[in-house]
Scaffold this motif. Structure first.
Motif, PDB file in Angstrom:
ATOM      1  N   HIS A 370       0.028  -1.477   0.120  1.00 56.21           N
ATOM      2  CA  HIS A 370      -0.190  -0.088   0.551  1.00 56.21           C
ATOM      3  C   HIS A 370       0.565   1.372   0.037  1.00 56.21           C
ATOM      4  CE1 HIS A 370      -4.119   2.222   0.883  1.00 56.21           C
ATOM      5  NE2 HIS A 370      -2.704   3.144   0.909  1.00 56.21           N
ATOM      6  N   HIS A 374       1.976   4.074  -2.802  1.00 52.19           N
ATOM      7  CA  HIS A 374       1.969   5.970  -2.786  1.00 52.19           C
ATOM      8  C   HIS A 374       3.153   6.505  -3.329  1.00 52.19           C
ATOM      9  CE1 HIS A 374      -2.183   7.179  -1.419  1.00 52.19           C
ATOM     10  NE2 HIS A 374      -1.557   5.930   0.146  1.00 52.19           N
ATOM     11  N   GLU A 398      -5.483   6.814  -3.512  1.00 54.09           N
ATOM     12  CA  GLU A 398      -5.769   6.134  -2.978  1.00 54.09           C
ATOM     13  C   GLU A 398      -6.097   4.803  -3.762  1.00 54.09           C
ATOM     14  OE1 GLU A 398      -4.813   5.065   0.091  1.00 54.09           O
ATOM     15  OE2 GLU A 398      -4.653   7.217   0.631  1.00 54.09           O
ATOM     16  N   ALA A 401      -2.145   3.280  -4.645  1.00 51.17           N
ATOM     17  CA  ALA A 401      -2.196   2.906  -3.420  1.00 51.17           C
ATOM     18  C   ALA A 401      -2.421   0.997  -3.283  1.00 51.17           C
ATOM     19  CB  ALA A 401      -2.624   3.364  -2.333  1.00 51.17           C
ATOM     20  N   TYR A 505     -11.679   6.469  -0.152  1.00 51.07           N
ATOM     21  CA  TYR A 505     -11.159   5.334   0.146  1.00 51.07           C
ATOM     22  C   TYR A 505     -12.072   4.412  -1.015  1.00 51.07           C
ATOM     23  CZ  TYR A 505      -7.964   5.008   3.169  1.00 51.07           C
ATOM     24  OH  TYR A 505      -6.545   5.725   4.173  1.00 51.07           O
TER      25      TYR A 505
HETATM   26 ZN    ZN Z   1      -3.124   5.129   1.321  1.00 49.97          ZN
END
Ligand code: ZN
Length: 579
Positions: A370, A374, A398, A401, A505
């Motif tokens: 994750h 990024h 997001e 990631a 998210y």
């Molecule tokens: Zn994140």
């Protein structure tokens, strides 16, 4: 989009992060130089002149950002180090003054007579971000903004002080954590009840705090000319091409296609655990045999990551090597390290830095996929000379990631051996059962909150409980009165500190699932699209970036149903009998 030469250090050169020079900025000089550059921008009467001044402004911003970020990272690497603790505080103090300079810079950008030419060269997004940022501030709201950030910080203070008596002594929330996942059902039931007691003991104070926060946010929004906080919150997050109404449609897709899947997965979980019915305190227990645990310690996890990134592609191999050779990974636990995980881009140097405190669980592998996702994006878009384009808005970041987590699937056996499927299953079901719906529920709740700023605390809790029932109809609070009455949301710092942020998210997860679907059909193509997506950084709005790589916007009808299909078929085929 053009690339420039305004970085302090040219990319490609090797320099250990530990050797980066840190020096506190002389703010007086800095402000003077910035204002000089701003007047040069204003006075320039050619596009070349404007660009030269713009370059100088961005160089100065890089200098400020680099020192601020280095101070922050070094402070988190050793919270007992007084020097960096003070330096970190210094930059918190200087942030407001710096924001005002940026705001001036944006005003100049938006009103210049060369706007069309500059927009042609640098793209619309910069101007859109500048416009939105300008709409979030006016000198009249300066005091209220300060009050908002003071109140938002209060939540952490209340929770940090909170204690509850459990298993023979007073404990804080962190100390309850291991008991919440105890294999003994009676123990975890008691631990969950204790966690609820912490919230209940502080309920009045938290309610009052939240009420004040909603009040001040509403006031700021009205003063700035918005109907309510929703418009201001969207502008703060740089959301330029979707509205609360479009998000509401997306939420409906989630309720229609994800909620039934959650109900099914929870029933499957109850069967796996041999329980008649799954209570709220059972939900964190996924397997009777325990979670998948990575083989070996931090050194093995890092070695496996090296193999994974090298085999994945040329770009990812070079990226990981770059991170290691430049000392941009600090992952192992040490005394005095802050207990957190993050990826920070260091402006000026234009490199990402990944920080974590490994704890020997699958969390460590999560960091390697994750947070490194990024970092991979920041690495891919490091050549943008417009700093706004190196970091993207939150829902886009997001995607970088969450997609990397899924692109890592073919290599998970390196970390988990034959338990790899167990890990895959756990991370997919967490995304479906928790990440996706919590984002959507949090969003529906906050839309209601900010459209009804005068609501009473009890009404807020009723609203939350109604929303829970809609997306989590299976939820069984086993007679816990506090939770039955809608108190669970008080556990979330997001509502207090990061308003309207949670939906990012959910939107990103649906996009990451689309990449996952592509990767199951044609991994090299999916990877190539993912790299293009990362390279585009934050250079366009959410929907435009999706369009560029052929992803469907989550706001389009049918998107959620399509994105979830490959996920469902994997979940149906996996063999869970020995878990
Ligand atoms: Zn994140």
């Amino acid at each position: 989009m053009g690339t420039g030469d305004n970085n302090i250090k040219e990319g490609g050169n090797r320099e250990l992060f530990a050797n980066y020079q840190y020096q506190r900025l002389n703010m007086e000089e800095y402000v003077r130089d910035f204002k000089k550059a701003l007047s040069r921008f204003g006075e320039a009467d050619s596009i070349e002149g404007k660009n030269k001044a713009l370059q100088e402004i961005n160089r100065l911003r890089g200098e400020f950002g680099a020192m601020k970020t280095i101070a922050f990272i070094r402070h988190s690497q050793d919270v007992e180090d007084e020097y960096y603790s003070q330096e970190n505080d210094f930059f918190y103090g200087a942030a407001r003054e710096h924001e005002e300079l940026i705001s001036e810079h944006y005003r100049a950008l938006l009103s210049t007579e060369f706007r069309e030419e500059l927009q042609e060269q640098w793209g619309e997004q910069l101007f859109e971000l500048a416009r939105q940022s300008r709409s979030t501030f006016a000198p009249e709201v300066a005091d209220d903004l300060q009050e908002e950030s003071r109140l938002a910080g209060e939540y952490m203070n209340i929770m940090a002080r909170a204690r509850v008596r459990f298993a023979g002594r007073e404990r804080n929330i962190m100390e309850l954590n291991p008991y919440l996942e105890s294999p003994e059902r009676a123990t975890r039931k008691k631990a969950h009840a204790a966690l609820t007691r912490i919230l209940a003991q502080n309920e009045e104070q938290l309610d009052q705090l939240f009420h004040n926060l909603v009040g001040v946010r509403h006031r700021i929004a009205r003063e700035l000319g918005f109907d309510n906080f929703l418009g201001l919150g969207y502008a703060r997050l740089g959301r330029s091409d979707y509205t609360p109404a479009m998000v509401a449609d997306f939420r409906e897709q989630v309720q229609q296609h994800i909620t039934p899947l959650i109900v099914e997965l929870r029933a499957r979980q109850a069967r796996r655990l041999g329980l008649d019915s799954l209570k709220y305190y059972d939900e964190d227990i996924k397997f009777s045999g325990g979670n998948a645990v990575p083989r070996g310690g931090p050194a093995e996890i890092i070695a496996s990551s090296r193999i994974m990134y090298r085999e994945m592609s040329r770009e990812s191999g070079e990226f990981f090597q770059f991170m290691e050779e430049n000392g941009l990974l600090d992952l192992e636990d040490r005394d005095n390290k802050a207990k957190m995980g993050y990826c920070a881009t260091i402006p000026g140097y234009r490199v990402p830095f990944v920080f974590a405190t490994f704890n020997g669980t699958s969390y460590d592998v999560g960091v390697m996929t994750h947070e490194l996702g990024h970092a991979f994006q920041a690495y891919c878009s490091r050549d943008f000379s417009i700093p706004e384009y190196i970091d993207a808005t939150a829902e886009v970041s997001e995607i970088h990631a969450l997609t990397m987590e899924l692109m890592a699937w073919p290599w998970l056996h390196l970390f988990f051996g034959e338990d790899a499927d167990k890990y895959r299953f756990a991370s997919l079901t967490d995304a479906i059962n928790l990440g996706l719906p919590i984002g959507v529920m949090g969003d529906e709740f906050q839309q209601w909150i900010y459209e009804n700023p005068a609501a009473r605390p009890e009404e807020r809790k009723e609203a939350w409980r109604e929303i829970e029932k809609k997306y989590w109809p299976y939820k069984d609070y086993d007679g816990n009165e506090f939770l039955e009455q809608g108190g669970w949301w008080l556990k979330f710092v997001h509502f207090f500190q990061f308003p309207l942020y949670l939906i990012d998210y959910s939107l990103a997860q649906i996009c990451a699932f689309q990449f996952f679907g592509k990767s199951r059909e044609d991994y090299p193509q999916a990877w190539a699209d993912y790299v293009s997506f990362c390279k585009a950084g934050g250079s366009a709005s959410f929907s435009r970036l999706l369009q560029k790589v052929g992803l469907q916007s989550p706001f389009e009808p049918g998107c959620v149903a399509g994105a979830i299909r490959p996920v469902v078929s994997w979940l149906e085929e996996v063999d869970e009998k020995d878990w």
